[in-house]
Design an enzyme around this catalytic site. Structure first.
Site, PDB file in Angstrom:
ATOM      1  N   ARG A 224       0.851  -1.189   0.000  1.00 33.89           N
ATOM      2  CA  ARG A 224       0.000   0.000   0.000  1.00 33.89           C
ATOM      3  C   ARG A 224       0.889   1.242   0.000  1.00 33.89           C
ATOM      4  O   ARG A 224       1.938   1.266   0.662  1.00 33.89           O
ATOM      5  CB  ARG A 224      -0.883   0.032   1.248  1.00 33.89           C
ATOM      6  CG  ARG A 224      -2.034  -0.933   1.226  1.00 33.89           C
ATOM      7  CD  ARG A 224      -3.123  -0.485   0.241  1.00 33.89           C
ATOM      8  NE  ARG A 224      -4.281  -1.365   0.208  1.00 33.89           N
ATOM      9  CZ  ARG A 224      -4.462  -2.360  -0.655  1.00 33.89           C
ATOM     10  NH1 ARG A 224      -3.562  -2.620  -1.581  1.00 33.89           N
ATOM     11  NH2 ARG A 224      -5.568  -3.090  -0.622  1.00 33.89           N
ATOM     12  N   HIS A 272      -0.291  -0.651  -9.790  1.00 29.07           N
ATOM     13  CA  HIS A 272      -1.078  -1.463  -8.832  1.00 29.07           C
ATOM     14  C   HIS A 272      -1.665  -2.703  -9.513  1.00 29.07           C
ATOM     15  O   HIS A 272      -2.886  -2.895  -9.537  1.00 29.07           O
ATOM     16  CB  HIS A 272      -2.181  -0.613  -8.183  1.00 29.07           C
ATOM     17  CG  HIS A 272      -2.629  -1.196  -6.854  1.00 29.07           C
ATOM     18  ND1 HIS A 272      -2.993  -0.434  -5.782  1.00 29.07           N
ATOM     19  CD2 HIS A 272      -2.760  -2.482  -6.436  1.00 29.07           C
ATOM     20  CE1 HIS A 272      -3.338  -1.216  -4.766  1.00 29.07           C
ATOM     21  NE2 HIS A 272      -3.199  -2.468  -5.149  1.00 29.07           N
TER      22      HIS A 272
HETATM   23  C1  OXD Z   1      -5.854  -5.956  -3.019  1.00 25.30           C
HETATM   24  C2  OXD Z   1      -5.109  -5.202  -4.029  1.00 25.30           C
HETATM   25  O1  OXD Z   1      -5.851  -5.561  -1.853  1.00 25.30           O
HETATM   26  O2  OXD Z   1      -5.229  -5.515  -5.228  1.00 25.30           O
HETATM   27  O3  OXD Z   1      -6.458  -6.967  -3.357  1.00 25.30           O
HETATM   28  O4  OXD Z   1      -4.355  -4.300  -3.671  1.00 25.30           O
END
Ligand code: OXD
Length: 309
Positions: A224, A272
């Protein structure tokens, strides 16, 4: 009884198809067409708009369509007695492992430096270190971290791991808690972050942590964006202490066009995509939890809202 489905970016049919293939009798309502809100007992979502959970009087569980649940835990309108359930799909772990191997090997084999040398038309031949002497350190030893550790072990890397609570994992030199952090970092040449984002881990990838890594270390954040202090990373790269970074998650997504990460020669940006949810493989796990909940049993993989993961 009905399921309320709201995806993040996928067209809803991408999920309804696989879910109905597992159980054709499911009543799936696609946001924002709720029908009678009293019917809805399960929300299957990436997330819902503000205050939406409070409009579902008979909600029994929120089943996440992703692995990371920080955004759901942050929601004040999911009642405390409604469990939040994460996805732990093995396909996602395999996908993340591919990403990890690709980017660990890129640093291990100095390809980040060859990419830069190519831009200068420079014939830069560097020695290749013996893999067993290359230390990869994984922060976060959950489903994803353990899968990555196993694959890295398979290639012969010296793998260590850091987690909040002590763990024992075959082939991994495990460190835990605040006391374990310094010895873990001191030996980590390629740092891989797969931690959940919680109040305890926010900004954990900061200047002091980078300084505790050996000179020439590389950082991979596939978890994240909120775990990373962006300016501290840039400073550690600019000083030459870090050799490079691979980033898949950002505080603002899509990463704004004027963000310095896009243009920094030491940063490799991916959008991402390290481990996207896969409806075809996730549907079975989701439907199994729907059945458990409707049979009055506890669903699998309930998130601990106090710990934040
Ligand atoms: C998840 C992501 O949390 O793709 O699944 O970041």
């Amino acid at each position: 009884m009905a399921i309320l489905l709201k995806t993040e970016t996928d067209p809803p049919e991408r999920w309804t198809g696989p879910l109905l293939a597992v159980d054709p009798d499911l009543d799936i309502r696609i946001w924002p067409d709720l029908g009678h809100v009293e019917d809805i007992d399960i929300a299957m979502v990436w997330d819902l708009p503000p205050d939406a959970y409070g409009r579902l009087p008979n909600l029994k569980a929120v089943l996440s369509l992703g692995m990371g649940v920080d955004h759901l835990i942050a929601r004040a309108d999911i009642p405390a007695n409604v469990p939040i359930v994460r996805l732990t799909d093995s396909w996602m772990a395999a996908s993340m492992t591919e990403y990890v191997l690709l980017h660990v090997l890129r640093f291990h084999r100095n390809h980040h430096l060859y990419e830069q040398a190519m831009g200068r038309a420079e014939w830069l031949a560097l020695p290749t270190p013996e893999v067993t002497t290359r230390h990869v350190g994984i922060m976060g030893l959950g489903v994803l971290g353990q899968a990555a550790a196993q694959a890295l072990n398979g290639l012969g890397f010296a793998v260590s791991g850091w987690s909040r609570r002590p763990k024992t994992i075959a082939g991994v030199d495990c460190f835990a808690g605040p006391d374990g952090m310094a010895p873990f970092l001191a030996q980590t040449e390629i740092l891989l972050c797969l931690l959940p984002l919680t109040s305890a881990t926010e900004n954990i990838l900061h200047g002091d942590l980078f300084a505790a890594l050996p000179a020439g270390a590389a950082v991979i954040n596939a978890a994240r964006g909120g775990l990373l202090v962006d300016d501290d990373l840039i400073a550690a790269l600019n000083s030459g202490h870090l050799t490079g970074a691979t980033l898949d998650a950002f505080r603002d997504e899509p990463l704004p066009a004027d963000h310095p990460f896009w243009r920094h020669p030491g940063v490799f940006v991916t959008p991402h995509m390290a481990a996207d949810s896969n409806p075809d493989t996730a549907a079975r796990e989701l439907v199994a939890n729907v059945r458990r909940i409707r049979a009055g049993e506890a669903p699998r993989n309930v998130v601990d809202r106090t710990d934040g993961y």
